[in-house]
Design an enzyme around this catalytic site. Structure first.
Site, short mmCIF file in Angstrom:
data_model
loop_
_atom_site.label_atom_id
_atom_site.label_comp_id
_atom_site.label_asym_id
_atom_site.label_seq_id
_atom_site.Cartn_x
_atom_site.Cartn_y
_atom_site.Cartn_z
N TYR A 158 0.82 -1.20 0.00
CA TYR A 158 0.00 0.00 0.00
C TYR A 158 0.86 1.26 0.00
O TYR A 158 0.44 2.32 0.45
CB TYR A 158 -0.96 -0.01 1.19
CG TYR A 158 -2.23 -0.77 0.90
CD1 TYR A 158 -3.40 -0.11 0.55
CD2 TYR A 158 -2.24 -2.16 0.91
CE1 TYR A 158 -4.56 -0.81 0.24
CE2 TYR A 158 -3.40 -2.87 0.60
CZ TYR A 158 -4.55 -2.19 0.27
OH TYR A 158 -5.70 -2.89 -0.05
N GLY A 272 -10.22 -6.40 -3.32
CA GLY A 272 -8.92 -6.76 -3.88
C GLY A 272 -8.07 -7.54 -2.91
O GLY A 272 -7.34 -8.47 -3.29
N ASP A 273 -8.15 -7.19 -1.62
CA ASP A 273 -7.42 -7.94 -0.60
C ASP A 273 -7.96 -9.37 -0.51
O ASP A 273 -7.18 -10.33 -0.39
CB ASP A 273 -7.55 -7.25 0.76
CG ASP A 273 -7.02 -5.84 0.74
OD1 ASP A 273 -5.81 -5.67 0.49
OD2 ASP A 273 -7.81 -4.90 0.97
N SER A 274 -9.28 -9.52 -0.57
CA SER A 274 -9.88 -10.84 -0.53
C SER A 274 -9.43 -11.68 -1.71
O SER A 274 -9.13 -12.87 -1.56
CB SER A 274 -11.41 -10.70 -0.53
OG SER A 274 -12.04 -11.95 -0.59
#
Length: 332
Positions: A158, A272-274
């Site tokens: 990030y 998106g993290d999932s």
């Protein structure tokens, strides 16, 4: 998974905050809505959310991320420590916080038009604060040992410096030939390490990398070759994903089945993290990139459809005036 065989998440942990209330009036000197706050919700974001998502699948999960010495970092650790093993790296500066202000009521954007449709709060603005960065300090021995034992690694970049840490990059390169590494990139972050099994840019990030072109031409394959990564999967939201395999040059679109699509207006924060977590877990099982992406497309849709990151949140009620208290029945 056996003890000592963890899924490791490396990256930048953020604090996500939702401020929600009613917008029944506008500021007298502007048209800006005035929000009477009903409650605040806190949840881990970035690599922190990725780690919590992985831990929800009952995997042994280790998070390696930077943490500042401030109140926001303390709250973030409180959201993480009882769920994942945290190896904290020194962070210079303050914790990055992303705060969404949302409201219902006549002065919320399109408030009158949407009042009869739903009481779902409408996003008014997002406020970002904090600029913490992980430096180049030597990694603790614990982090080195965890990476050596990892079953799979997800780099959740990030832009906070963890993905650029020289020792982390060196260790990942050394392990990439026998440990699957998923790299979730960021526009302000470094390029993925050579040997990463899968890179997962979103659509906007891919367009930037490819100078505005994302079609059936060879550009995506050239990018995979230039990075020397196993595959690239461009996430396309409700359209699924576009995958390119470096070894064969094969490109394929993996659609999201219509029955799996979330309702319009669903909160997609964290999708998106999932996606990246599900892909890393699939690769850790010995599956190939195509299989990993197919599972990840469904996992991201299931995540959004089940309420997104709400399950990982803590809510605090705001102190309200007597006039506001009567209106708060709409939030119960």
């Amino acid at each position: 998974m056996a003890a000592g065989d963890p899924l490791v998440v490396i990256g930048d942990a953020l604090l996500d905050i939702d401020v929600e209330g009613r917008a029944d009036r506008c500021s007298p000197d502007t048209t800006a809505p005035v929000v009477d706050v009903a409650h605040r919700t806190f949840r881990p974001g970035g690599a922190g959310l990725a780690a919590r998502l992985a831990a929800a699948q009952e995997r042994e999960v280790v998070l390696i991320a930077g943490f500042a010495a401030d109140e926001a970092a303390a709250r973030l650790r409180g959201l993480l420590d009882s769920h994942v093993r945290v190896i904290a790296l020194p962070q210079r500066g303050s914790t990055v916080c992303k705060q969404r202000v949302r409201a219902i009521g006549p002065c919320a954007p399109n408030g009158h038009a949407r009042a009869r449709q739903s009481l779902r709060p409408i996003l008014i603005t997002r406020i970002d604060s904090g600029a913490g960065q992980v430096g180049a300090d030597l990694l603790p021995d614990e982090a080195v040992a965890v990476l050596a034992a990892a079953r799979a690694v997800l780099v959740s970049d990030y832009g906070g410096g963890a993905a650029a840490h020289p020792q982390i990059r060196g260790l990942l390169r050394a392990h990439a030939d026998h440990v699957p590494i998923v790299w979730d990139p960021h526009p302000r972050g470094p390029v993925p390490i050579p040997g990463a099994a899968l890179v997962t840019p979103n659509h906007a990030e891919a367009l930037t990398l490819l100078s505005g072109r994302l079609d059936d031409g060879p550009d995506l394959w050239r990018l995979a070759k230039g990075w020397a990564v196993g595959a690239i999967a461009v996430t396309l939201g409700t359209e699924g994903a576009l995958v390119c395999l470096r070894a064969s040059g094969k490109r394929l679109r993996i659609p999201l089945p219509s029955v799996a699509r979330a309702p319009d207006g669903a909160d997609t924060c964290g999708a998106g993290d999932s996606f990246a977590v599900a892909a890393a877990a699939r690769l850790a099982e010995g599956r190939g990139p195509e299989s990993a992406v197919r599972r990840a497309v469904l996992a991201a849709a299931e995540f959004v459809g089940s309420g997104a990151a709400a399950a990982f949140s803590e809510t605090e009620a705001a102190t309200v005036s007597g006039a506001s208290a009567a209106r708060d029945r709409l939030w119960t």
